[in-house]
Design a protein around this motif. Sequence first.
Motif, PDB file in Angstrom:
ATOM      1  N   LYS A 131       0.847  -1.194   0.000  1.00 10.04           N
ATOM      2  CA  LYS A 131       0.000   0.000   0.000  1.00 10.04           C
ATOM      3  C   LYS A 131       0.879   1.240   0.000  1.00 10.04           C
ATOM      4  CE  LYS A 131      -0.554  -0.027   4.999  1.00 10.04           C
ATOM      5  NZ  LYS A 131      -1.484  -0.186   6.102  1.00 10.04           N
ATOM      6  N   ILE A 132       0.249   2.372  -0.257  1.00 11.83           N
ATOM      7  CA  ILE A 132       0.956   3.655  -0.239  1.00 11.83           C
ATOM      8  C   ILE A 132       0.300   4.525   0.819  1.00 11.83           C
ATOM      9  CG2 ILE A 132       1.500   5.742  -1.541  1.00 11.83           C
ATOM     10  CD1 ILE A 132       1.403   4.048  -4.070  1.00 11.83           C
ATOM     11  N   ARG A 133       1.081   5.069   1.723  1.00 13.81           N
ATOM     12  CA  ARG A 133       0.573   5.985   2.744  1.00 13.81           C
ATOM     13  C   ARG A 133       0.887   7.411   2.301  1.00 13.81           C
ATOM     14  NH1 ARG A 133       0.442   4.771   8.367  1.00 13.81           N
ATOM     15  NH2 ARG A 133      -1.150   3.388   7.575  1.00 13.81           N
ATOM     16  N   VAL A 134      -0.155   8.238   2.247  1.00 18.44           N
ATOM     17  CA  VAL A 134      -0.009   9.639   1.861  1.00 18.44           C
ATOM     18  C   VAL A 134      -0.348  10.484   3.085  1.00 18.44           C
ATOM     19  CG1 VAL A 134      -0.770  11.448   0.288  1.00 18.44           C
ATOM     20  CG2 VAL A 134      -0.696   9.086  -0.502  1.00 18.44           C
ATOM     21  N   THR A 135       0.575  11.374   3.477  1.00 17.95           N
ATOM     22  CA  THR A 135       0.349  12.251   4.629  1.00 17.95           C
ATOM     23  C   THR A 135       0.516  13.695   4.210  1.00 17.95           C
ATOM     24  OG1 THR A 135       2.671  12.090   5.285  1.00 17.95           O
ATOM     25  CG2 THR A 135       1.161  10.530   6.307  1.00 17.95           C
ATOM     26  N   GLY A 136      -0.192  14.561   4.926  1.00 19.72           N
ATOM     27  CA  GLY A 136      -0.101  15.988   4.651  1.00 19.72           C
ATOM     28  C   GLY A 136      -0.788  16.772   5.755  1.00 19.72           C
ATOM     29  N   ALA A 137      -0.448  18.040   5.863  1.00 20.69           N
ATOM     30  CA  ALA A 137      -1.026  18.881   6.914  1.00 20.69           C
ATOM     31  C   ALA A 137      -2.464  19.271   6.585  1.00 20.69           C
ATOM     32  CB  ALA A 137      -0.174  20.128   7.115  1.00 20.69           C
ATOM     33  N   LYS A 138      -2.761  19.489   5.310  1.00 13.02           N
ATOM     34  CA  LYS A 138      -4.096  19.950   4.910  1.00 13.02           C
ATOM     35  C   LYS A 138      -4.912  18.809   4.305  1.00 13.02           C
ATOM     36  CE  LYS A 138      -2.620  24.624   3.780  1.00 13.02           C
ATOM     37  NZ  LYS A 138      -2.510  25.595   2.681  1.00 13.02           N
ATOM     38  N   ARG A 139      -6.132  18.668   4.788  1.00 14.24           N
ATOM     39  CA  ARG A 139      -7.034  17.656   4.225  1.00 14.24           C
ATOM     40  C   ARG A 139      -7.377  17.971   2.769  1.00 14.24           C
ATOM     41  NH1 ARG A 139      -8.902  14.253   8.327  1.00 14.24           N
ATOM     42  NH2 ARG A 139     -10.702  13.366   7.265  1.00 14.24           N
ATOM     43  N   ASP A 140      -7.412  19.259   2.426  1.00 10.47           N
ATOM     44  CA  ASP A 140      -7.718  19.651   1.049  1.00 10.47           C
ATOM     45  C   ASP A 140      -6.659  19.111   0.082  1.00 10.47           C
ATOM     46  OD1 ASP A 140      -9.980  20.940   1.910  1.00 10.47           O
ATOM     47  OD2 ASP A 140      -9.101  22.952   1.846  1.00 10.47           O
ATOM     48  N   ASP A 141      -5.399  19.131   0.495  1.00 12.43           N
ATOM     49  CA  ASP A 141      -4.335  18.576  -0.345  1.00 12.43           C
ATOM     50  C   ASP A 141      -4.524  17.066  -0.531  1.00 12.43           C
ATOM     51  OD1 ASP A 141      -3.207  21.051  -0.621  1.00 12.43           O
ATOM     52  OD2 ASP A 141      -1.598  20.718   0.842  1.00 12.43           O
ATOM     53  N   LEU A 142      -4.908  16.396   0.555  1.00  7.36           N
ATOM     54  CA  LEU A 142      -5.138  14.958   0.463  1.00  7.36           C
ATOM     55  C   LEU A 142      -6.318  14.650  -0.463  1.00  7.36           C
ATOM     56  CD1 LEU A 142      -4.621  13.823   4.167  1.00  7.36           C
ATOM     57  CD2 LEU A 142      -2.986  13.777   2.292  1.00  7.36           C
ATOM     58  N   GLN A 143      -7.371  15.454  -0.368  1.00 10.82           N
ATOM     59  CA  GLN A 143      -8.524  15.269  -1.255  1.00 10.82           C
ATOM     60  C   GLN A 143      -8.119  15.497  -2.720  1.00 10.82           C
ATOM     61  OE1 GLN A 143     -11.484  14.123  -0.595  1.00 10.82           O
ATOM     62  NE2 GLN A 143     -11.357  14.084   1.626  1.00 10.82           N
ATOM     63  N   ALA A 144      -7.254  16.487  -2.950  1.00  9.27           N
ATOM     64  CA  ALA A 144      -6.777  16.757  -4.310  1.00  9.27           C
ATOM     65  C   ALA A 144      -5.977  15.564  -4.850  1.00  9.27           C
ATOM     66  CB  ALA A 144      -5.930  18.023  -4.326  1.00  9.27           C
ATOM     67  N   VAL A 145      -5.173  14.931  -3.989  1.00  7.05           N
ATOM     68  CA  VAL A 145      -4.409  13.755  -4.397  1.00  7.05           C
ATOM     69  C   VAL A 145      -5.366  12.621  -4.774  1.00  7.05           C
ATOM     70  CG1 VAL A 145      -2.842  11.934  -3.595  1.00  7.05           C
ATOM     71  CG2 VAL A 145      -2.333  14.327  -3.089  1.00  7.05           C
ATOM     72  N   ILE A 146      -6.392  12.403  -3.946  1.00  7.19           N
ATOM     73  CA  ILE A 146      -7.362  11.338  -4.224  1.00  7.19           C
ATOM     74  C   ILE A 146      -8.035  11.572  -5.576  1.00  7.19           C
ATOM     75  CG2 ILE A 146      -9.587  10.354  -3.518  1.00  7.19           C
ATOM     76  CD1 ILE A 146      -8.661  10.704  -0.604  1.00  7.19           C
ATOM     77  N   GLN A 147      -8.489  12.805  -5.823  1.00  8.08           N
ATOM     78  CA  GLN A 147      -9.163  13.107  -7.084  1.00  8.08           C
ATOM     79  C   GLN A 147      -8.226  12.918  -8.274  1.00  8.08           C
ATOM     80  OE1 GLN A 147     -12.388  13.475  -7.449  1.00  8.08           O
ATOM     81  NE2 GLN A 147     -12.492  13.162  -5.249  1.00  8.08           N
ATOM     82  N   ALA A 148      -6.974  13.344  -8.139  1.00  6.55           N
ATOM     83  CA  ALA A 148      -6.015  13.214  -9.237  1.00  6.55           C
ATOM     84  C   ALA A 148      -5.701  11.739  -9.529  1.00  6.55           C
ATOM     85  CB  ALA A 148      -4.736  13.979  -8.908  1.00  6.55           C
ATOM     86  N   VAL A 149      -5.520  10.946  -8.478  1.00  4.92           N
ATOM     87  CA  VAL A 149      -5.203   9.525  -8.667  1.00  4.92           C
ATOM     88  C   VAL A 149      -6.407   8.794  -9.265  1.00  4.92           C
ATOM     89  CG1 VAL A 149      -4.626   7.382  -7.474  1.00  4.92           C
ATOM     90  CG2 VAL A 149      -3.400   9.465  -6.905  1.00  4.92           C
TER      91      VAL A 149
END
Length: 164
Positions: A131-149
Amino acid sequence: MAKDNSFDIVSEVDMQEMDNAVNQTSKEISQRYDFKGSNASITLENENEIKLTGEDDYKLETILDMLRVRMAKRNVPLKCLNPGKIEPASRGTVRQTIKIEKGLSKEKAKDVLAFIKTLKLKVQAQIMDDKIRVTGAKRDDLQAVIQAVKSKDFDIDLQFINMR
């Protein structure tokens, strides 16, 4: 201090639903008119492969199509199937082994990781086993990663779990 948010990118298959789809396909084979008198069959050999047998390539393709319909109805990802080549078997029949791909391979994980890095967002991504673990300070950045992937096709079915 701000707490980092994270989520995991995985590729999983619900094997109970896969087993149900195989059993329903097997039942349909026994009831269909075009399969009467034939020794066509489908079996879930183990957690990683399905075996198809039939008289010819056409029957194998028909069985595989029936399986895909059952999988779609049960929300099992179709991209997890990796059909092997069709081989001759005994008594003039043919067989095919279909691998069930679960987990992220190292190559696919590296492709996803490289794609996430091209997004230029303030997130860190690392490969952890399958699996790949993605971490970040902002939830918005994480949501952007999910949408892009989700928008990019990696030839495997990806799920996003453990959003914290």
